[in-house]
Design a protein around this motif. Structure first.
Motif, PDB file in Angstrom:
ATOM      1  N   LYS A  23       1.077  -1.384   0.003  1.00  0.00           N
ATOM      2  CA  LYS A  23       0.051  -0.037  -0.065  1.00  0.00           C
ATOM      3  C   LYS A  23       0.794   1.317   0.035  1.00  0.00           C
ATOM      4  O   LYS A  23       0.452   2.143  -0.788  1.00  0.00           O
ATOM      5  CB  LYS A  23      -1.027  -0.005   1.132  1.00  0.00           C
ATOM      6  N   ALA A  24       1.932   1.196   0.825  1.00  0.00           N
ATOM      7  CA  ALA A  24       2.927   2.454   0.542  1.00  0.00           C
ATOM      8  C   ALA A  24       3.588   2.659  -0.603  1.00  0.00           C
ATOM      9  O   ALA A  24       3.761   3.851  -1.015  1.00  0.00           O
ATOM     10  CB  ALA A  24       3.986   2.206   1.907  1.00  0.00           C
ATOM     11  N   PHE A  25       3.808   1.424  -1.153  1.00  0.00           N
ATOM     12  CA  PHE A  25       4.542   1.625  -2.704  1.00  0.00           C
ATOM     13  C   PHE A  25       3.565   2.472  -3.547  1.00  0.00           C
ATOM     14  O   PHE A  25       3.972   3.228  -4.325  1.00  0.00           O
ATOM     15  CB  PHE A  25       4.889   0.213  -2.906  1.00  0.00           C
ATOM     16  N   ALA A  26       2.078   1.800  -3.562  1.00  0.00           N
ATOM     17  CA  ALA A  26       1.260   2.253  -4.229  1.00  0.00           C
ATOM     18  C   ALA A  26       1.051   3.875  -3.858  1.00  0.00           C
ATOM     19  O   ALA A  26       0.805   4.585  -5.013  1.00  0.00           O
ATOM     20  CB  ALA A  26       0.045   1.521  -4.346  1.00  0.00           C
ATOM     21  N   GLU A  27       0.964   4.232  -2.816  1.00  0.00           N
ATOM     22  CA  GLU A  27       0.703   5.651  -2.451  1.00  0.00           C
ATOM     23  C   GLU A  27       1.886   6.670  -3.044  1.00  0.00           C
ATOM     24  O   GLU A  27       1.726   7.641  -3.305  1.00  0.00           O
ATOM     25  CB  GLU A  27       0.800   5.899  -0.633  1.00  0.00           C
ATOM     26  N   GLU A  28       3.196   5.863  -3.113  1.00  0.00           N
ATOM     27  CA  GLU A  28       4.383   6.848  -3.644  1.00  0.00           C
ATOM     28  C   GLU A  28       4.252   6.538  -5.378  1.00  0.00           C
ATOM     29  O   GLU A  28       5.395   6.933  -5.744  1.00  0.00           O
ATOM     30  CB  GLU A  28       5.403   6.366  -2.827  1.00  0.00           C
ATOM     31  N   GLY A  29       3.145   5.920  -5.880  1.00  0.00           N
ATOM     32  CA  GLY A  29       3.069   6.085  -7.303  1.00  0.00           C
ATOM     33  C   GLY A  29       3.749   4.895  -8.026  1.00  0.00           C
ATOM     34  O   GLY A  29       3.648   4.725  -9.362  1.00  0.00           O
ATOM     35  N   ALA A  30       3.914   3.758  -7.228  1.00  0.00           N
ATOM     36  CA  ALA A  30       4.632   2.331  -8.004  1.00  0.00           C
ATOM     37  C   ALA A  30       3.227   1.660  -8.324  1.00  0.00           C
ATOM     38  O   ALA A  30       2.243   1.649  -7.813  1.00  0.00           O
ATOM     39  CB  ALA A  30       5.409   1.734  -6.778  1.00  0.00           C
ATOM     40  N   LYS A  31       3.519   0.998  -9.531  1.00  0.00           N
ATOM     41  CA  LYS A  31       2.374   0.035  -9.737  1.00  0.00           C
ATOM     42  C   LYS A  31       3.161  -1.489  -9.125  1.00  0.00           C
ATOM     43  O   LYS A  31       4.122  -1.754  -9.175  1.00  0.00           O
ATOM     44  CB  LYS A  31       2.654  -0.228 -11.323  1.00  0.00           C
ATOM     45  N   VAL A  32       2.127  -2.082  -8.311  1.00  0.00           N
ATOM     46  CA  VAL A  32       2.246  -3.031  -7.442  1.00  0.00           C
ATOM     47  C   VAL A  32       1.782  -4.570  -7.921  1.00  0.00           C
ATOM     48  O   VAL A  32       0.605  -4.428  -8.189  1.00  0.00           O
ATOM     49  CB  VAL A  32       1.768  -2.472  -6.078  1.00  0.00           C
ATOM     50  N   VAL A  33       2.526  -5.439  -7.609  1.00  0.00           N
ATOM     51  CA  VAL A  33       2.245  -6.785  -7.752  1.00  0.00           C
ATOM     52  C   VAL A  33       2.014  -7.282  -6.300  1.00  0.00           C
ATOM     53  O   VAL A  33       3.114  -7.593  -5.925  1.00  0.00           O
ATOM     54  CB  VAL A  33       2.615  -7.697  -8.797  1.00  0.00           C
ATOM     55  N   VAL A  34       0.937  -7.795  -5.728  1.00  0.00           N
ATOM     56  CA  VAL A  34       0.822  -8.528  -4.504  1.00  0.00           C
ATOM     57  C   VAL A  34       0.921  -9.870  -4.559  1.00  0.00           C
ATOM     58  O   VAL A  34      -0.098 -10.256  -5.403  1.00  0.00           O
ATOM     59  CB  VAL A  34      -0.539  -7.987  -3.754  1.00  0.00           C
ATOM     60  N   SER A  35       1.898 -10.464  -4.168  1.00  0.00           N
ATOM     61  CA  SER A  35       2.081 -12.027  -4.316  1.00  0.00           C
ATOM     62  C   SER A  35       1.835 -12.534  -2.968  1.00  0.00           C
ATOM     63  O   SER A  35       2.477 -12.191  -2.099  1.00  0.00           O
ATOM     64  CB  SER A  35       3.268 -12.351  -5.093  1.00  0.00           C
ATOM     65  N   GLY A  36       1.555 -13.935  -3.158  1.00  0.00           N
ATOM     66  CA  GLY A  36       1.632 -14.597  -1.944  1.00  0.00           C
ATOM     67  C   GLY A  36       0.621 -15.929  -2.044  1.00  0.00           C
ATOM     68  O   GLY A  36       0.193 -16.065  -3.269  1.00  0.00           O
ATOM     69  N   ARG A  37       0.358 -16.654  -1.203  1.00  0.00           N
ATOM     70  CA  ARG A  37      -0.456 -17.821  -1.304  1.00  0.00           C
ATOM     71  C   ARG A  37      -1.988 -17.687  -1.173  1.00  0.00           C
ATOM     72  O   ARG A  37      -2.896 -18.589  -1.416  1.00  0.00           O
ATOM     73  CB  ARG A  37      -0.026 -19.118  -0.669  1.00  0.00           C
ATOM     74  N   LYS A  38      -2.587 -16.605  -0.451  1.00  0.00           N
ATOM     75  CA  LYS A  38      -3.807 -16.426  -0.063  1.00  0.00           C
ATOM     76  C   LYS A  38      -4.640 -15.498  -1.005  1.00  0.00           C
ATOM     77  O   LYS A  38      -4.245 -14.131  -0.877  1.00  0.00           O
ATOM     78  CB  LYS A  38      -3.906 -15.869   1.533  1.00  0.00           C
ATOM     79  N   GLU A  39      -5.089 -16.219  -2.067  1.00  0.00           N
ATOM     80  CA  GLU A  39      -5.750 -15.150  -2.951  1.00  0.00           C
ATOM     81  C   GLU A  39      -6.921 -14.365  -2.482  1.00  0.00           C
ATOM     82  O   GLU A  39      -6.809 -13.032  -2.970  1.00  0.00           O
ATOM     83  CB  GLU A  39      -6.487 -16.272  -4.140  1.00  0.00           C
ATOM     84  N   GLU A  40      -7.571 -14.546  -1.618  1.00  0.00           N
ATOM     85  CA  GLU A  40      -8.670 -13.658  -1.186  1.00  0.00           C
ATOM     86  C   GLU A  40      -7.959 -12.793  -0.532  1.00  0.00           C
ATOM     87  O   GLU A  40      -8.223 -11.334  -0.596  1.00  0.00           O
ATOM     88  CB  GLU A  40      -9.561 -14.544  -0.048  1.00  0.00           C
ATOM     89  N   GLU A  41      -7.113 -12.688   0.537  1.00  0.00           N
ATOM     90  CA  GLU A  41      -6.363 -11.837   1.106  1.00  0.00           C
ATOM     91  C   GLU A  41      -5.672 -10.865  -0.169  1.00  0.00           C
ATOM     92  O   GLU A  41      -5.647  -9.581   0.071  1.00  0.00           O
ATOM     93  CB  GLU A  41      -5.268 -12.321   1.893  1.00  0.00           C
TER      94      GLU A  41
END
Length: 245
Positions: A23-41
């Motif tokens: 969220k902080a990266f996005a607020e600073e203008g980055a395009k973000v890929v959130v990765s992990g095993r919990k798709e719902e989260e």
């Protein structure tokens, strides 16, 4: 907008410090890929980011599986055209087990997530960074990066190892434009620290637990141009806990 037009892959981004960092990266203008095993989260976090005007997608990734990691990297490039920042935040704890107590399979699993995972992710992104002549890797350590006690035998070993890996990345690739550093957070309010006795706070000069957003602000700095002369450094943010150890 310190990360304007940058593309960041957040490994372990579906909770805790990883979520706050995404969220902080996005607020600073980055395009973000959130990765992990919990798709719902992951979808929830992506929706939070896009609802606030940011750009984000989710990539389901098991960080211990190189094929899945490379697919996550490829999805990032397919969606946003490139990759600039790798944040290695996935990690698991060992419940303070000693070398006598921990089972071999549990030891192997912890090492796979905490040590092998960052290696696989770095291996997947380095060709992109080297071709561009620029890229940033942020590994997430712990108080256990520097001292015994914040975890058991496997956890402390893994976090010490991650510091060595970070230094070696800087040594091998710093001259080629790759900036690698490590964040060593202390006792932070995350799902990993739930249930740990509040008695621990008495040993922290700040007399409180840290917040994920505080660690995320440090990650923003390490991802930005402001930290370009920092290579292979471990930055501690623990309320002063290790100063008395």
């Amino acid at each position: 907008m310190r990360l304007k037009d940058k593309v960041a892959l957040i490994i372990g981004g579906t909770s805790g410090i990883g979520e706050a960092t995404a969220k902080a990266f996005a607020e600073e203008g980055a395009k973000v890929v959130v990765s992990g095993r919990k798709e719902e989260e992951g979808d929830r976090i992506v929706n939070d980011i896009t609802d606030n005007g940011g750009l984000a997608i989710f990539a389901k990734v098991d960080t211990t599986n190189f094929e899945e990691v490379t697919k996550g990297v490829q999805k990032t490039v397919d969606e946003f055209g490139t990759l600039d920042i790798l944040y290695n935040g996935a990690g698991i704890h060992d419940s303070y087990q000693t070398a006598l107590d921990i089972e071999e399979e549990d030891y192997d699993q912890l090492m796979a997530v905490n040590v092998k995972g960052p290696y696989l992710a770095a291996k997947a992104v380095l060709p992109i960074f080297l071709e561009k002549g620029k890229g940033t890797i942020i590994n997430v350590g712990s108080q256990a990066t520097h001292v015994a006690g914040p975890g058991g035998s496997a956890y402390v070993t893994s976090k010490h190892a991650l510091e060595g890996f970070t230094k070696q990345l800087a040594y091998d690739f710093g001259a080629k434009g790759v900036k690698a550093n490590l964040i060593a957070p202390g006792f932070v309010e995350t799902p990993m620290t739930e249930g740990i006795e509040e008695e621990r706070l008495k040993d922290i000069p700040a007399q409180r637990a840290g917040k994920p957003e505080e660690v995320a602000s440090l990650a923003v700095f390490l991802a930005s141009e402001e930290s370009n002369y920092m290579h292979g450094t471990s930055v501690t943010m623990d309320g002063g806990w290790v100063v008395g150890r």
